[in-house]
Design a protein around this motif. Structure first.
Motif, PDB file in Angstrom:
ATOM      1  N   ALA A 227     -15.890  -4.830  -0.757  1.00  0.00           N
ATOM      2  CA  ALA A 227     -14.953  -3.914  -0.100  1.00  0.00           C
ATOM      3  C   ALA A 227     -15.730  -3.022   0.861  1.00  0.00           C
ATOM      4  CB  ALA A 227     -14.214  -3.066  -1.132  1.00  0.00           C
ATOM      5  N   TRP A 228     -15.116  -2.714   1.996  1.00  0.00           N
ATOM      6  CA  TRP A 228     -15.724  -1.843   3.008  1.00  0.00           C
ATOM      7  C   TRP A 228     -14.756  -0.687   3.244  1.00  0.00           C
ATOM      8  CZ3 TRP A 228     -19.945  -3.325   6.615  1.00  0.00           C
ATOM      9  CH2 TRP A 228     -20.194  -2.366   7.603  1.00  0.00           C
ATOM     10  N   VAL A 229     -15.222   0.524   3.021  1.00  0.00           N
ATOM     11  CA  VAL A 229     -14.402   1.727   3.208  1.00  0.00           C
ATOM     12  C   VAL A 229     -15.093   2.608   4.237  1.00  0.00           C
ATOM     13  CG1 VAL A 229     -13.451   3.789   2.105  1.00  0.00           C
ATOM     14  CG2 VAL A 229     -13.499   1.610   0.856  1.00  0.00           C
ATOM     15  N   ARG A 230     -14.354   3.057   5.218  1.00  0.00           N
ATOM     16  CA  ARG A 230     -14.928   3.910   6.258  1.00  0.00           C
ATOM     17  C   ARG A 230     -15.284   5.284   5.683  1.00  0.00           C
ATOM     18  NH1 ARG A 230     -14.388   2.362  11.606  1.00  0.00           N
ATOM     19  NH2 ARG A 230     -12.847   0.763  12.117  1.00  0.00           N
ATOM     20  N   ALA A 231     -16.502   5.708   5.931  1.00  0.00           N
ATOM     21  CA  ALA A 231     -16.937   7.021   5.451  1.00  0.00           C
ATOM     22  C   ALA A 231     -16.291   8.154   6.216  1.00  0.00           C
ATOM     23  CB  ALA A 231     -18.461   7.126   5.565  1.00  0.00           C
ATOM     24  N   GLU A 232     -15.750   7.871   7.397  1.00  0.00           N
ATOM     25  CA  GLU A 232     -15.166   8.932   8.229  1.00  0.00           C
ATOM     26  C   GLU A 232     -13.812   9.413   7.730  1.00  0.00           C
ATOM     27  OE1 GLU A 232     -18.078   6.829  10.922  1.00  0.00           O
ATOM     28  OE2 GLU A 232     -16.465   6.154   9.592  1.00  0.00           O
ATOM     29  N   HIS A 233     -13.219   8.709   6.770  1.00  0.00           N
ATOM     30  CA  HIS A 233     -11.912   9.136   6.278  1.00  0.00           C
ATOM     31  C   HIS A 233     -12.000  10.480   5.561  1.00  0.00           C
ATOM     32  CE1 HIS A 233      -9.806   5.576   7.350  1.00  0.00           C
ATOM     33  NE2 HIS A 233     -10.455   4.793   6.515  1.00  0.00           N
ATOM     34  N   PRO A 234     -10.957  11.308   5.668  1.00  0.00           N
ATOM     35  CA  PRO A 234     -10.878  12.488   4.798  1.00  0.00           C
ATOM     36  C   PRO A 234     -10.673  12.042   3.353  1.00  0.00           C
ATOM     37  CG  PRO A 234      -8.854  12.234   6.067  1.00  0.00           C
ATOM     38  CD  PRO A 234      -9.809  11.209   6.578  1.00  0.00           C
ATOM     39  N   PRO A 235     -10.868  12.950   2.385  1.00  0.00           N
ATOM     40  CA  PRO A 235     -10.905  12.542   0.971  1.00  0.00           C
ATOM     41  C   PRO A 235      -9.710  11.731   0.497  1.00  0.00           C
ATOM     42  CG  PRO A 235     -11.765  14.760   1.187  1.00  0.00           C
ATOM     43  CD  PRO A 235     -11.256  14.370   2.552  1.00  0.00           C
ATOM     44  N   LEU A 236      -8.479  12.144   0.796  1.00  0.00           N
ATOM     45  CA  LEU A 236      -7.328  11.426   0.260  1.00  0.00           C
ATOM     46  C   LEU A 236      -7.244  10.016   0.821  1.00  0.00           C
ATOM     47  CD1 LEU A 236      -4.871  11.333  -1.539  1.00  0.00           C
ATOM     48  CD2 LEU A 236      -3.530  12.403   0.306  1.00  0.00           C
ATOM     49  N   MET A 237      -7.552   9.849   2.088  1.00  0.00           N
ATOM     50  CA  MET A 237      -7.505   8.506   2.662  1.00  0.00           C
ATOM     51  C   MET A 237      -8.611   7.619   2.100  1.00  0.00           C
ATOM     52  SD  MET A 237      -6.287   9.150   6.609  1.00  0.00           S
ATOM     53  CE  MET A 237      -6.491   7.432   7.027  1.00  0.00           C
ATOM     54  N   ARG A 238      -9.788   8.183   1.807  1.00  0.00           N
ATOM     55  CA  ARG A 238     -10.813   7.380   1.145  1.00  0.00           C
ATOM     56  C   ARG A 238     -10.342   6.974  -0.249  1.00  0.00           C
ATOM     57  NH1 ARG A 238     -14.276  11.310   2.541  1.00  0.00           N
ATOM     58  NH2 ARG A 238     -15.003  11.697   0.416  1.00  0.00           N
ATOM     59  N   GLU A 239      -9.746   7.915  -0.990  1.00  0.00           N
ATOM     60  CA  GLU A 239      -9.225   7.591  -2.309  1.00  0.00           C
ATOM     61  C   GLU A 239      -8.173   6.492  -2.225  1.00  0.00           C
ATOM     62  OE1 GLU A 239      -7.812  11.147  -4.119  1.00  0.00           O
ATOM     63  OE2 GLU A 239      -9.740  12.172  -3.959  1.00  0.00           O
ATOM     64  N   SER A 240      -7.311   6.579  -1.216  1.00  0.00           N
ATOM     65  CA  SER A 240      -6.289   5.555  -1.023  1.00  0.00           C
ATOM     66  C   SER A 240      -6.919   4.188  -0.792  1.00  0.00           C
ATOM     67  CB  SER A 240      -5.395   5.932   0.168  1.00  0.00           C
ATOM     68  OG  SER A 240      -4.421   4.941   0.400  1.00  0.00           O
ATOM     69  N   CYS A 241      -7.989   4.165  -0.010  1.00  0.00           N
ATOM     70  CA  CYS A 241      -8.692   2.906   0.225  1.00  0.00           C
ATOM     71  C   CYS A 241      -9.289   2.364  -1.067  1.00  0.00           C
ATOM     72  CB  CYS A 241      -9.800   3.115   1.264  1.00  0.00           C
ATOM     73  SG  CYS A 241      -9.236   3.039   2.979  1.00  0.00           S
ATOM     74  N   PHE A 242      -9.910   3.218  -1.865  1.00  0.00           N
ATOM     75  CA  PHE A 242     -10.466   2.754  -3.144  1.00  0.00           C
ATOM     76  C   PHE A 242      -9.367   2.143  -4.010  1.00  0.00           C
ATOM     77  CE2 PHE A 242     -13.736   6.389  -2.685  1.00  0.00           C
ATOM     78  CZ  PHE A 242     -14.582   5.581  -1.946  1.00  0.00           C
ATOM     79  N   HIS A 243      -8.240   2.838  -4.102  1.00  0.00           N
ATOM     80  CA  HIS A 243      -7.146   2.352  -4.950  1.00  0.00           C
ATOM     81  C   HIS A 243      -6.646   0.997  -4.467  1.00  0.00           C
ATOM     82  CE1 HIS A 243      -5.777   5.792  -7.658  1.00  0.00           C
ATOM     83  NE2 HIS A 243      -6.911   6.202  -7.125  1.00  0.00           N
ATOM     84  N   GLU A 244      -6.445   0.889  -3.172  1.00  0.00           N
ATOM     85  CA  GLU A 244      -5.865  -0.342  -2.651  1.00  0.00           C
ATOM     86  C   GLU A 244      -6.851  -1.503  -2.684  1.00  0.00           C
ATOM     87  OE1 GLU A 244      -3.062  -1.650   1.072  1.00  0.00           O
ATOM     88  OE2 GLU A 244      -4.518  -0.039   1.392  1.00  0.00           O
ATOM     89  N   GLU A 245      -8.073  -1.273  -2.221  1.00  0.00           N
ATOM     90  CA  GLU A 245      -9.015  -2.372  -2.099  1.00  0.00           C
ATOM     91  C   GLU A 245      -9.417  -2.947  -3.454  1.00  0.00           C
ATOM     92  OE1 GLU A 245      -9.002  -3.439   0.833  1.00  0.00           O
ATOM     93  OE2 GLU A 245      -8.084  -1.555   1.401  1.00  0.00           O
ATOM     94  N   LEU A 246      -9.657  -2.103  -4.439  1.00  0.00           N
ATOM     95  CA  LEU A 246     -10.040  -2.639  -5.738  1.00  0.00           C
ATOM     96  C   LEU A 246      -8.899  -3.421  -6.370  1.00  0.00           C
ATOM     97  CD1 LEU A 246     -12.487  -0.689  -5.348  1.00  0.00           C
ATOM     98  CD2 LEU A 246     -12.532  -0.540  -7.835  1.00  0.00           C
ATOM     99  N   ALA A 247      -7.684  -2.893  -6.273  1.00  0.00           N
ATOM    100  CA  ALA A 247      -6.542  -3.606  -6.845  1.00  0.00           C
ATOM    101  C   ALA A 247      -6.304  -4.925  -6.112  1.00  0.00           C
ATOM    102  CB  ALA A 247      -5.292  -2.726  -6.798  1.00  0.00           C
ATOM    103  N   GLN A 248      -6.457  -4.917  -4.791  1.00  0.00           N
ATOM    104  CA  GLN A 248      -6.279  -6.167  -4.055  1.00  0.00           C
ATOM    105  C   GLN A 248      -7.381  -7.164  -4.402  1.00  0.00           C
ATOM    106  OE1 GLN A 248      -5.328  -5.634   0.167  1.00  0.00           O
ATOM    107  NE2 GLN A 248      -3.230  -5.593  -0.568  1.00  0.00           N
ATOM    108  N   GLY A 249      -8.611  -6.660  -4.545  1.00  0.00           N
ATOM    109  CA  GLY A 249      -9.718  -7.539  -4.901  1.00  0.00           C
ATOM    110  C   GLY A 249      -9.614  -8.108  -6.304  1.00  0.00           C
ATOM    111  N   LEU A 250      -8.759  -7.523  -7.147  1.00  0.00           N
ATOM    112  CA  LEU A 250      -8.510  -8.069  -8.481  1.00  0.00           C
ATOM    113  C   LEU A 250      -7.466  -9.182  -8.466  1.00  0.00           C
ATOM    114  CD1 LEU A 250      -8.553  -4.890 -10.754  1.00  0.00           C
ATOM    115  CD2 LEU A 250     -10.341  -6.614 -10.489  1.00  0.00           C
ATOM    116  N   GLY A 251      -6.743  -9.326  -7.345  1.00  0.00           N
ATOM    117  CA  GLY A 251      -5.780 -10.415  -7.248  1.00  0.00           C
ATOM    118  C   GLY A 251      -4.411 -10.028  -6.747  1.00  0.00           C
ATOM    119  N   LEU A 252      -4.125  -8.732  -6.605  1.00  0.00           N
ATOM    120  CA  LEU A 252      -2.844  -8.296  -6.042  1.00  0.00           C
ATOM    121  C   LEU A 252      -3.036  -8.166  -4.534  1.00  0.00           C
ATOM    122  CD1 LEU A 252      -1.837  -5.611  -8.703  1.00  0.00           C
ATOM    123  CD2 LEU A 252      -1.029  -7.979  -8.519  1.00  0.00           C
TER     124      LEU A 252
END
Length: 314
Positions: A227-252
């Motif tokens: 997973a690649w997450v942009r460091a330039e995001h503000p905190p909530l958008m980075r958190e959103s990326c973590f939530h989405e990318e890990l769940a998608q990488g698990l198969g959703l």
């Protein structure tokens, strides 16, 4: 290469691909992940990186101002039924939005087989040298909490590790792109040019992405993800990326405009995994649903599981 899944704009243009695994072992991340001293004459972040920081800050303010990026997991205003869950599961798990190995070309629209991990998922986190220590600490704490939540929801072994990761989360600033690309190539030496190009040529509309790789000889079982997450995001958008990318990488891996309350929807309503999404994970990782299963094969099992859940605690 098997089918590629899920792209999304605004909440993060997300790519999840299942690729053939390579024979080479995945190298461990450097430990500890410490920032390198800037070269002499370095004036800090580049103009492009500063512009991205400003752009994503405006984006987050706009979304929050419109009542989006919710973190409540859904509530009385977002009811859903078993029928909704079955429909959303099928669309998010079995269908792809983009063709494999073809950049962002649309897929054929045909359903594929169920894909997930059968081995323990070991999540490792790495940072570009531009990422300050304070942000690193915050992101590690966020991901550590979220990984525990994923493990509980899926009832599958998912844990944070310092070494021996097979799910790599790279938090990279624009000024770290060359180092980040080198790291991707080291983790996946057989990665094809089109997929590497997705990492290399990210426009600012791509907030984050994930690529999941399948076992050699088994296109439906994942054993590596990046997973690649942009460091330039503000905190909530980075958190959103973590939530989405890990769940998608698990198969959703796909999304659906009808999925609600869900992060697997391009409307940006939710920033964090919802109760609905946890139920999708619980279904996906139930042992009765196996890699390669078709929608027709899965449907009666899903119906039985949901009926059992209605009858008592799961």
């Amino acid at each position: 290469m098997t089918a590629g899944q899920g792209l999304r704009v605004l909440a993060g243009l997300v790519l999840a691909l299942a690729l053939s695994a390579c024979d080479m072992p995945v190298p461990d991340a450097p430990a500890p992940s410490a920032p390198r001293p800037p070269p002499q004459g370095d004036d800090g972040p580049s103009a492009r990186s500063k512009a991205l920081v400003a752009h994503y800050a405006r984006t987050e303010r706009d979304l929050k101002g419109r009542g989006l990026l919710r973190v409540d997991g859904g509530g009385p205003d977002t009811p859903f039924t078993d029928t909704d869950l079955m429909r959303n599961f099928e669309r998010i798990v079995f269908f792809d939005e983009y063709a494999p190995g073809a950049g962002f070309r649309s897929s054929s629209g045909r359903a594929g087989g169920l894909r997930k991990w059968t081995s323990p998922v070991r999540v490792g986190m790495e940072f570009g040298t531009s990422v300050p220590d304070e942000q690193r600490a915050a992101d590690r704490a966020t991901l550590d909490d979220y990984v525990k939540r994923l493990a509980e929801a899926a009832r599958h072994p998912v844990s944070m590790v310092r070494r021996g990761a097979n799910f790599h989360v790279l938090v990279m600033g624009e000024d770290d792109r060359a180092d980040g690309l080198a790291r991707v190539r080291a983790l996946a030496p057989d990665i094809d040019a089109a997929t590497l190009g997705v990492f290399r040529d990210m426009p600012r509309s791509i907030h984050c992405l994930v690529v999941a790789f399948s076992e050699r000889g088994n296109p439906y079982t994942y054993d590596l993800a990046i997973a690649w997450v942009r460091a330039e995001h503000p905190p909530l958008m980075r958190e959103s990326c973590f939530h989405e990318e890990l769940a998608q990488g698990l198969g959703l891996a796909n999304d659906s405009p009808r999925a609600r309350p869900s992060i697997f929807n391009d409307d940006d309503e939710f920033a964090w995994l919802t109760t609905h999404d946890e139920m999708l994970l619980r279904l996906l990782y139930h042992p009765d649903l196996t890699p390669g299963m078709t929608p027709d094969e899965a449907r009666p099992i899903l119906r039985r599981l949901l009926d059992e859940w209605q009858a008592g605690p799961v």
